[in-house]
Design an enzyme around this catalytic site. Sequence first.
Site, PDB file in Angstrom:
ATOM      1  N   LYS A 204       0.867  -1.188   0.000  1.00  0.00           N
ATOM      2  CA  LYS A 204       0.000   0.000   0.000  1.00  0.00           C
ATOM      3  C   LYS A 204       0.899   1.231   0.000  1.00  0.00           C
ATOM      4  O   LYS A 204       1.246   1.784   1.053  1.00  0.00           O
ATOM      5  CB  LYS A 204      -0.924  -0.011   1.228  1.00  0.00           C
ATOM      6  N   SER A 406      -8.663  -0.496  -4.909  1.00  0.00           N
ATOM      7  CA  SER A 406      -8.870  -0.120  -3.520  1.00  0.00           C
ATOM      8  C   SER A 406     -10.365   0.125  -3.260  1.00  0.00           C
ATOM      9  O   SER A 406     -11.159  -0.796  -3.354  1.00  0.00           O
ATOM     10  CB  SER A 406      -8.012   1.099  -3.161  1.00  0.00           C
TER      11      SER A 406
END
Length: 615
Positions: A204, A406
């Site tokens: 991430k 996401s």
Amino acid sequence: MAEKSRGVFVTLFVWAWGLFNFVRRLVFGVIALVLLLGVLLAWRAGGGTITLQERTALVLDPKGSIVEQYSSDPAQRAFAAVAGEKNKEVQLRDIIRAIDAAASDKRIERLVIEPDEIASAGMSTLHEIGSAIERFKAAGKEVVAVSNSMSQGQYLLAAHANQVLLHPDGDLMLEGLGRYRTYYKDALDWLGVDVHLFRVGEYKSYAEPYIRNDASPESKEADLYWMNGVWNDYLKEIGAARRLDPKALTAQIENYPTSIKAANGDLARLALDGHLVDKLATRDEAEALLIEKGIKEENSYRKIDFEDYVALLQHETPIDTRPQVGVVVAQGEILDGDQAAGTVGGESTAKLVRQARESKNVKAVVLRVDSPGGSAFASELIRREIELTRAAGKPVIVSMGDVAASGGYWISMNGDQIFAEPTTITGSIGIFGLFMDFPKTLAKINVHTDGIGTTWLAGALDPRRALDPKVGEIIQSIIDKGYQNFITKVAAARKKKPEEIDAIARGRVWSGAQAKERGLVDQLGGLREATLAAAQAAKLGENYQVRYVEKPLSTWERFVVGLSNDASTSFAQSLVPESLRTLLARPDVQGPLKLLRSLDANRVGVFAYCFCEIK
């Protein structure tokens, strides 16, 4: 005396502000009146009528960004057209509709592609248009591409033509994909800003520029993997369209330093020798060729612009009462609350899904996603509405566009089926929180913060104060819970175990093809295939229509929605002075600037967002 002076100043300021508002309203009122006058005069003169003759060429020349949905309202688009503003948006749906309708329209003889003014378009968007061009060719009609110079994205459309013409002084180079970012850690340290990143997942990487001076090894590993997947699909598409071996295309790129030098820097000749184009031709030579192929008309060939053609189709299409497959567009960043078109709103997009569910005419829903994510809470509101729609007995098919990563994947996971293009950017299943404080920055200018609160937590998120480690632990616990919620929901939706999802999640990005291999996507295909699947799931056969479920237009918006495609626009332009059109075209007058979003001081922001742009 000072109080009296201030009173006079305030009075003068209020008077000046009132005068400014009056002048502003007067100017825009005059512009609206000119528009209205132009429309009425053009209507009386019959100037707005579009006619289509036999042996007409359809010209596909998108100008600006190709998008799923306009991000500006109809009034803004109409004013921009009058101002002569060229940098606009073109809806993908209009391009596809024009090409598909022209394939069976006996009046359309060929398609002419002019890709030079496409400002931006994602790889999957271009792939969908390329598929429509192939359907047009399958109908036995010719496609010719004409260009002065092309980027590799623009070329992805041109490559599908039967004949590609490039200007002798033009250029065309295939470069590959890259992702380079600016990193701020040293600058922030120098300024005295402390950055606190809370995340789950080593991949991430959205906020890495604030805590590093370079990309992490995990970020580079993941990025190169999915970019190679997307680039290989690009080369395969070019190779299939041009009958070239993708390996030969790769070899061309590797050999550029030598081959360009051997060609004396002549990139157009190099593109011709590499069989990327079929002929070098100036614009007048290309025009003469198209006249020879078609019908000469007004010193050019008989043609119709695709936007005019779409307007004609709307005029010719009768009222359709068939059952509907409703398409809800989720384009842009996902934000809380009610948002305008071009941005996904937790409340507004959820409301559109609910509207489709409650409509008796809509028998199935397609969620068209083109979003890198955003607010985790807003994403959950939309996901829940998808879940409720399925529970109500209406099929929901998800169609992923350029990006559905996401938060974009969060809102997609509960579809009956998920369709993605091979080049779609998806995954990035993970969340993060970011907080910055700057007491050290303030200290550099001898500014300090002090006070007292009733509990240790009061004022804990004040960026003027150093973040208490205990608050950091709380935020990380919230992030951990959010991630577990994310992968648990994905596991339930995809019928897998949470640990199986965790292994392919942790913020890692995948191409659409890679996501299908890992069970995050069901089918490879575009909006067309997703719509067909929705109709089949609702048992509609071929007896259905596709309708976009969007916010209803106001009376004024309905009035101006067609202005930019109407002959009255050019007439209205002639009535507006050049100086005023120049003023209206200035970026600082094109409407209010988009406000910077900030965290609510009383909430911890939790984001499911992917920075996955490629250039």
